[in-house]
Design a protein around this motif. Structure first.
Motif, PDB file in Angstrom:
ATOM      1  N   THR A 192       0.826  -1.205   0.000  1.00 39.63           N
ATOM      2  CA  THR A 192       0.000   0.000   0.000  1.00 39.63           C
ATOM      3  C   THR A 192       0.857   1.250   0.000  1.00 39.63           C
ATOM      4  O   THR A 192       0.349   2.355   0.054  1.00 39.63           O
ATOM      5  N   GLN A 193       2.169   1.062  -0.047  1.00 37.91           N
ATOM      6  CA  GLN A 193       3.083   2.206  -0.074  1.00 37.91           C
ATOM      7  C   GLN A 193       4.234   1.881  -1.009  1.00 37.91           C
ATOM      8  O   GLN A 193       4.368   0.756  -1.466  1.00 37.91           O
ATOM      9  N   ASP A 194       5.061   2.849  -1.286  1.00 34.33           N
ATOM     10  CA  ASP A 194       6.200   2.668  -2.182  1.00 34.33           C
ATOM     11  C   ASP A 194       7.386   2.140  -1.393  1.00 34.33           C
ATOM     12  O   ASP A 194       8.229   2.897  -0.935  1.00 34.33           O
ATOM     13  N   GLY A 195       7.446   0.849  -1.201  1.00 32.04           N
ATOM     14  CA  GLY A 195       8.533   0.253  -0.429  1.00 32.04           C
ATOM     15  C   GLY A 195       8.366   0.515   1.060  1.00 32.04           C
ATOM     16  O   GLY A 195       7.339   1.009   1.517  1.00 32.04           O
ATOM     17  N   TYR A 196       9.364   0.157   1.810  1.00 30.61           N
ATOM     18  CA  TYR A 196       9.371   0.354   3.262  1.00 30.61           C
ATOM     19  C   TYR A 196      10.491   1.322   3.599  1.00 30.61           C
ATOM     20  O   TYR A 196      11.644   1.083   3.297  1.00 30.61           O
ATOM     21  N   SER A 197      10.133   2.424   4.215  1.00 27.30           N
ATOM     22  CA  SER A 197      11.086   3.513   4.427  1.00 27.30           C
ATOM     23  C   SER A 197      11.679   3.507   5.819  1.00 27.30           C
ATOM     24  O   SER A 197      11.031   3.144   6.788  1.00 27.30           O
ATOM     25  N   ILE A 198      12.928   3.926   5.877  1.00 28.46           N
ATOM     26  CA  ILE A 198      13.660   4.113   7.121  1.00 28.46           C
ATOM     27  C   ILE A 198      14.091   5.572   7.131  1.00 28.46           C
ATOM     28  O   ILE A 198      14.899   5.986   6.298  1.00 28.46           O
ATOM     29  N   ASN A 199      13.527   6.373   8.018  1.00 25.06           N
ATOM     30  CA  ASN A 199      13.829   7.804   8.071  1.00 25.06           C
ATOM     31  C   ASN A 199      14.580   8.103   9.358  1.00 25.06           C
ATOM     32  O   ASN A 199      14.236   7.601  10.411  1.00 25.06           O
ATOM     33  N   ASN A 200      15.589   8.947   9.277  1.00 27.01           N
ATOM     34  CA  ASN A 200      16.423   9.223  10.437  1.00 27.01           C
ATOM     35  C   ASN A 200      16.704  10.707  10.599  1.00 27.01           C
ATOM     36  O   ASN A 200      17.833  11.141  10.545  1.00 27.01           O
ATOM     37  N   ALA A 201      15.706  11.485  10.828  1.00 30.31           N
ATOM     38  CA  ALA A 201      15.891  12.928  10.970  1.00 30.31           C
ATOM     39  C   ALA A 201      16.935  13.320  12.008  1.00 30.31           C
ATOM     40  O   ALA A 201      17.775  14.173  11.733  1.00 30.31           O
ATOM     41  N   PRO A 202      16.965  12.752  13.227  1.00 32.14           N
ATOM     42  CA  PRO A 202      17.895  13.251  14.239  1.00 32.14           C
ATOM     43  C   PRO A 202      19.355  12.853  14.036  1.00 32.14           C
ATOM     44  O   PRO A 202      20.242  13.538  14.510  1.00 32.14           O
ATOM     45  N   GLY A 203      19.635  11.738  13.365  1.00 29.45           N
ATOM     46  CA  GLY A 203      21.024  11.316  13.205  1.00 29.45           C
ATOM     47  C   GLY A 203      21.107  10.072  12.344  1.00 29.45           C
ATOM     48  O   GLY A 203      20.101   9.531  11.909  1.00 29.45           O
ATOM     49  N   ALA A 204      22.317   9.609  12.111  1.00 28.81           N
ATOM     50  CA  ALA A 204      22.516   8.411  11.289  1.00 28.81           C
ATOM     51  C   ALA A 204      21.854   7.219  11.950  1.00 28.81           C
ATOM     52  O   ALA A 204      21.791   7.122  13.170  1.00 28.81           O
TER      53      ALA A 204
END
Length: 166
Positions: A103-115
């Motif tokens: 239901t989405q474009d792949g599975y995302s890993i987001n890391n706004a605060p740091g690596a």
């Protein structure tokens, strides 16, 4: 030849249980991509690219089976404010490489605060596989928005499949 169930629970006289004798909702077969010693790959592209060398080749016994898939992988974003996305694709005789339906474009890993340096697991349910041809399952990755270089360590990647009789 007669089939005998011995007192200790062993069976003699039967080389293998035929697929037609398997009950519905049972696992007919299972497979896992092989271990590898491949190095890390990276991308800074917003377009999906193949992660080669980690494919699972799987041949369903029945065309109406459901295939349950699990993928383990390792991802590193390298720095803050990067968004990595991974997805599983498949192809077989008669179709091109296609993303498994989500239901989405792949599975995302987001890391706004740091690596971020983490392991992830994806799960898929592919009902009515519609083929008994060999299927190639392959992982792909992208850097969402081309926000920077992301890294996938190929060594621990495992793609696992279970065929369920319906």
């Amino acid at each position: 030849m007669s089939v005998t169930i011995n007192g200790d629970g062993t069976v003699t006289g039967l080389a293998a249980l035929p697929n037609t004798a398997m009950a519905t909702s049972t696992v007919i077969q299972a497979a896992c991509s092989s271990a590898n010693d491949l190095s890390q790959v990276n991308t800074s592209s917003n377009d999906y690219s193949d992660i080669t060398g980690c494919d699972l080749l799987f041949t369903p016994k029945f065309s109406n089976s459901t295939i349950i898939l699990a993928v383990n992988y390792h991802v590193n974003t390298g720095a803050a404010n990067r968004n990595a996305s991974v997805r599983l694709t498949y192809n077989h005789s008669g179709i091109n490489q296609t993303a498994l339906s989500t239901t989405q474009d792949g599975y995302s890993i987001n890391n706004a605060p740091g690596a971020i340096d983490t392991y992830g697991t994806l799960f898929y349910n592919q009902p009515n596989v519609s083929t008994t041809n060999e299927i190639t399952y392959r992982l792909q990755m992208r850097s969402v928005g081309g926000s920077g270089t992301i890294y996938i360590n190929r060594k621990p990647i495992r793609i696992m499949a279970w065929e369920i009789k319906v």
